[in-house]
Motif scaffolding. Structure first.
Motif, short mmCIF file in Angstrom:
data_model
loop_
_atom_site.label_atom_id
_atom_site.label_comp_id
_atom_site.label_asym_id
_atom_site.label_seq_id
_atom_site.Cartn_x
_atom_site.Cartn_y
_atom_site.Cartn_z
N TYR A 1 0.91 -1.19 -0.04
CA TYR A 1 0.14 -0.01 -0.04
C TYR A 1 0.71 1.26 0.02
O TYR A 1 1.77 1.30 0.62
CB TYR A 1 -0.96 -0.01 1.02
CG TYR A 1 -1.52 1.26 1.68
CD1 TYR A 1 -2.44 1.94 0.80
CD2 TYR A 1 -1.14 1.98 2.78
CE1 TYR A 1 -3.00 3.07 1.22
CE2 TYR A 1 -1.43 3.20 3.23
CZ TYR A 1 -2.62 3.70 2.33
OH TYR A 1 -3.20 4.83 2.55
N ILE A 2 0.47 2.27 -0.82
CA ILE A 2 1.13 3.60 -0.73
C ILE A 2 0.19 4.48 -0.33
O ILE A 2 -0.84 4.75 -0.96
CB ILE A 2 1.80 3.77 -2.50
CG1 ILE A 2 2.65 2.71 -2.83
CG2 ILE A 2 2.25 5.08 -2.39
CD1 ILE A 2 2.92 2.67 -4.20
N PRO A 3 0.40 5.05 0.74
CA PRO A 3 -0.38 6.20 1.13
C PRO A 3 -0.38 7.51 0.49
O PRO A 3 0.47 7.85 -0.15
CB PRO A 3 0.33 6.31 2.91
CG PRO A 3 1.50 5.69 2.76
CD PRO A 3 1.65 4.78 1.53
N LYS A 4 -1.68 7.84 0.51
CA LYS A 4 -1.90 9.25 -0.15
C LYS A 4 -2.31 10.08 1.06
O LYS A 4 -2.94 9.60 1.97
CB LYS A 4 -3.16 9.03 -1.16
CG LYS A 4 -3.00 8.12 -2.32
CD LYS A 4 -4.07 7.97 -3.11
CE LYS A 4 -4.63 6.61 -3.18
NZ LYS A 4 -5.56 6.19 -3.08
N LYS A 5 -2.05 11.48 0.78
CA LYS A 5 -2.23 12.42 1.69
C LYS A 5 -3.82 12.67 2.32
O LYS A 5 -4.18 12.42 3.16
CB LYS A 5 -1.89 13.88 1.17
CG LYS A 5 -2.06 15.09 1.91
CD LYS A 5 -1.13 15.09 3.09
CE LYS A 5 -1.27 15.95 4.11
NZ LYS A 5 -0.49 15.87 5.58
N SER A 6 -4.74 12.33 0.89
CA SER A 6 -6.04 12.23 1.23
C SER A 6 -6.52 11.23 2.12
O SER A 6 -7.64 11.21 2.70
CB SER A 6 -6.85 12.51 0.00
OG SER A 6 -6.66 11.15 -0.73
N ASP A 7 -5.88 10.06 2.40
CA ASP A 7 -6.24 8.64 2.95
C ASP A 7 -6.40 9.46 4.64
O ASP A 7 -7.15 8.62 5.45
CB ASP A 7 -5.07 7.80 3.02
CG ASP A 7 -5.40 6.99 1.63
OD1 ASP A 7 -6.37 7.55 0.96
OD2 ASP A 7 -4.29 6.53 1.28
N SER A 8 -5.50 10.27 4.99
CA SER A 8 -5.59 10.97 6.38
C SER A 8 -6.33 11.76 6.76
O SER A 8 -6.58 12.54 7.79
CB SER A 8 -4.30 11.32 6.80
OG SER A 8 -3.89 12.52 6.11
N TYR A 9 -7.37 12.18 5.83
CA TYR A 9 -8.63 13.09 5.96
C TYR A 9 -9.73 12.65 6.66
O TYR A 9 -10.05 11.61 6.29
CB TYR A 9 -8.79 13.81 4.53
CG TYR A 9 -7.83 14.72 3.93
CD1 TYR A 9 -6.59 14.89 4.51
CD2 TYR A 9 -7.88 15.16 2.83
CE1 TYR A 9 -5.57 15.73 3.77
CE2 TYR A 9 -7.16 15.87 1.89
CZ TYR A 9 -5.57 16.17 2.61
OH TYR A 9 -4.99 16.54 2.02
N ALA A 10 -10.23 13.56 7.43
CA ALA A 10 -11.58 13.15 8.00
C ALA A 10 -12.52 14.30 8.22
O ALA A 10 -12.05 15.45 7.86
CB ALA A 10 -11.33 12.55 9.40
N ASN A 11 -13.80 14.01 8.41
CA ASN A 11 -14.78 15.29 8.51
C ASN A 11 -15.19 15.17 10.06
O ASN A 11 -15.17 14.19 10.86
CB ASN A 11 -16.04 14.87 7.73
CG ASN A 11 -15.67 14.83 6.14
OD1 ASN A 11 -14.91 15.24 5.74
ND2 ASN A 11 -16.89 14.32 5.69
N GLY A 12 -15.66 16.31 10.57
CA GLY A 12 -16.20 16.30 11.81
C GLY A 12 -15.48 17.71 12.34
O GLY A 12 -15.03 18.56 12.02
N TRP A 13 -15.57 17.51 13.98
CA TRP A 13 -15.02 18.58 14.72
C TRP A 13 -13.67 18.42 14.51
O TRP A 13 -12.90 17.71 14.14
CB TRP A 13 -15.42 18.21 16.21
CG TRP A 13 -16.66 18.05 16.82
CD1 TRP A 13 -17.44 17.09 16.49
CD2 TRP A 13 -17.47 19.11 17.36
NE1 TRP A 13 -19.01 17.38 16.90
CE2 TRP A 13 -18.87 18.75 17.43
CE3 TRP A 13 -17.29 20.33 17.73
CZ2 TRP A 13 -19.81 19.54 18.13
CZ3 TRP A 13 -18.07 21.19 18.27
CH2 TRP A 13 -19.34 20.74 18.54
#
Length: 95
Positions: free
Chosen positions: A48-60
């Motif tokens: 697996y090659i991580p992408k920056k967007s993989d660590s994004y989340a929504n919320g507070w």
């Protein structure tokens, strides 16, 4: 996973009992979720090659920061495992 630092901005105030859940709890919960989501990606595909967007989340803000910090902590842990044990052995351990 071990211990992790919660930024002081998310520490509970004196009236935190009145709010449920506190930003502290939100941060910790999402840190764990981000951490294990990343580990799951490596479990499914050790290359697996991580992408920056993989660590994004929504919320507070505390949830967004917690998820990203947890995800990045897991990435660091996986890279350390690769250096110490190699990909094959790490993949075997994850199975």
């Amino acid at each position: 996973m071990g211990d992790f630092h919660v930024p002081s901005v998310f520490h509970p105030s004196l009236n935190w009992v009145d709010r449920a859940p506190s930003h502290y709890e939100r941060y910790m919960g999402m840190f764990r979720e981000g951490y294990w989501d990343c580990i799951t990606k490596y479990h499914e595909d050790i290359n697996y090659i991580p992408k920056k967007s993989d660590s994004y989340a929504n919320g507070w803000l505390s949830e967004v920061a917690g998820y990203a910090d947890g995800y990045e902590a897991a990435e660091r842990d996986m890279q350390r495992n690769f250096r110490l044990f190699g990909k094959e052995r790490t993949a075997k351990y994850l199975q």
